[in-house]
Design a protein around this motif. Sequence first.
Motif, mmCIF file in Angstrom:
data_model
loop_
_atom_site.group_PDB
_atom_site.id
_atom_site.type_symbol
_atom_site.label_atom_id
_atom_site.label_comp_id
_atom_site.label_asym_id
_atom_site.label_seq_id
_atom_site.Cartn_x
_atom_site.Cartn_y
_atom_site.Cartn_z
ATOM 1 N N SER A 79 25.120 -9.957 18.383
ATOM 2 C CA SER A 79 24.867 -9.075 19.523
ATOM 3 C C SER A 79 24.197 -7.768 19.102
ATOM 4 O O SER A 79 24.321 -7.326 17.957
ATOM 5 N N THR A 80 23.518 -7.160 20.052
ATOM 6 C CA THR A 80 23.012 -5.795 19.897
ATOM 7 C C THR A 80 24.210 -4.849 19.922
ATOM 8 O O THR A 80 25.062 -4.953 20.795
ATOM 9 N N PRO B 188 20.153 -4.263 16.106
ATOM 10 C CA PRO B 188 19.409 -4.947 17.168
ATOM 11 C C PRO B 188 19.905 -6.383 17.294
ATOM 12 O O PRO B 188 20.378 -6.965 16.325
ATOM 13 N N GLY B 189 19.796 -6.959 18.484
ATOM 14 C CA GLY B 189 20.304 -8.317 18.672
ATOM 15 C C GLY B 189 19.756 -8.947 19.929
ATOM 16 O O GLY B 189 18.595 -8.727 20.293
ATOM 17 N N GLY B 190 20.605 -9.705 20.605
ATOM 18 C CA GLY B 190 20.182 -10.516 21.743
ATOM 19 C C GLY B 190 19.671 -9.735 22.934
ATOM 20 O O GLY B 190 18.888 -10.262 23.728
ATOM 21 N N MET C 271 12.870 -9.394 20.668
ATOM 22 C CA MET C 271 13.889 -9.961 19.770
ATOM 23 C C MET C 271 13.422 -9.979 18.317
ATOM 24 O O MET C 271 14.228 -10.169 17.405
ATOM 25 N N GLY C 272 12.112 -9.790 18.107
ATOM 26 C CA GLY C 272 11.583 -9.763 16.741
ATOM 27 C C GLY C 272 12.243 -8.688 15.900
ATOM 28 O O GLY C 272 12.405 -8.846 14.681
ATOM 29 N N LEU C 273 12.656 -7.582 16.520
ATOM 30 C CA LEU C 273 13.301 -6.499 15.762
ATOM 31 C C LEU C 273 14.618 -6.984 15.156
ATOM 32 O O LEU C 273 14.939 -6.675 14.005
ATOM 33 N N ALA C 274 15.388 -7.762 15.928
ATOM 34 C CA ALA C 274 16.650 -8.314 15.417
ATOM 35 C C ALA C 274 16.381 -9.305 14.286
ATOM 36 O O ALA C 274 17.109 -9.346 13.290
ATOM 37 N N VAL C 275 15.324 -10.089 14.438
ATOM 38 C CA VAL C 275 14.975 -11.074 13.417
ATOM 39 C C VAL C 275 14.583 -10.351 12.121
ATOM 40 O O VAL C 275 15.072 -10.677 11.033
ATOM 41 N N TYR C 276 13.720 -9.339 12.263
ATOM 42 C CA TYR C 276 13.274 -8.578 11.094
ATOM 43 C C TYR C 276 14.458 -7.892 10.400
ATOM 44 O O TYR C 276 14.571 -7.895 9.172
#
Length: 346
Positions: free
Chosen positions: A185-186, A200-202, A322-327
């Motif tokens: 989760s964010t 950062p998250g979903g 969502m790329g920020l959470a992935v990164y």
Amino acid sequence: METQVRNAYRPDGAVDEAAVDAAAALLRAGEVVAIPTETVYGLAANALNEAAVAKIFAAKGRPQDNPLIVHIAAMADLQPLVTAVPEAAKRLAKAFWPGPLTMILPRSARVPAAVSAGLSTVAVRMPVHPVAAAVIRKAGVPLAAPSANLSGSPSPTNAAYVFADMHGRIPLILDGGSAAVGVESTVVSLVGAVPRVLRPGGVTVEQLRAVLGEVEVDDAVLHKLKDGAVAASPGMKYKHYAPRADITILKGTFEQFCAYVDGKDATVLCFQGEDAHFPRAVTYGKAHDGASQAARLFDALRELDEQGAKTVYARCPDLSGMGLAVYNRLIRAAGFHLVDLENPEK
Ligand code: TXA
Ligand code: MG
């Protein structure tokens, strides 16, 4: 201890109430149970029972100074956990609960200090997963739950991954299939002057800004903490999500990526459709599609280990949506090792 894995759904697709009852009974008895959520699997215990919470830390091998998220099933469950519900929290709850958003709020005396590792705040989330919601309701207590991996391993996105880490350590794993979001989760803190994203998250930063206006993103989201710096979110300082392989992220176009890895004895972590270019490759979602990348990332990291990959070059996700959470997860898996092919002088 024997670990039972039990399907959380009946053949007709409905939540299996008997499985939920079994989990709830264990939770009320102060035991730890792994449950599916929409983000990743959680290692749950009664958040108001200090001895039960201590069992979570023991099962995970989690450092005592890393606080847990408390999971609730209804807005009425929030009030007893906190000393105030600011306007921003109400607006975020309306927009994103139930769902993959965790809010940091001032902790009430009802929440044992151990849940929050002694902090004056508490992290609260209302998951949308039907099994998680049913278990919380049936247990009748808020559930403290970190991700259901051993401390330092990638968060588990299915019951088999939970079993690999937790068998012999907990009595029950509820199997709810693959987690839809795939990253945690964010986490947003609402105790400062301006709402601040700690993880950062979903729920994306853009979505939070659409509801709240100004939202800050903590430095630790993108950058390594400086030695001696205090983490706003203690989890950010640990070597998380780390497979055994040595990962380097390559920032740049696919052509630049291909030129860089050409002739190197390495495995490639790339996007769908790109893998045919390399002798050894694992994919994680579609290019420019953060949600599909998030859904695959932790599985892909585990696959790299299963393949015995030693040196890995990874394609860099976009930092938007969502790329920020992935990164954020990938840069930690890479030990902050990134090569910028677009600005090679740096
Ligand atoms: O999606 C999720 O959030 C999953 C599922 C199971 O709900 N849970 C999860 O928990 O990822 P965990 O423990 O792996 O990560 C919780 C993060 C950690 O980085 C922790 O430091 C931070 O939230 N956190 C918890 N309480 C906090 C607090 N009071 N202040 C600041 N950060 C906190
Ligand atoms: Mg975790």
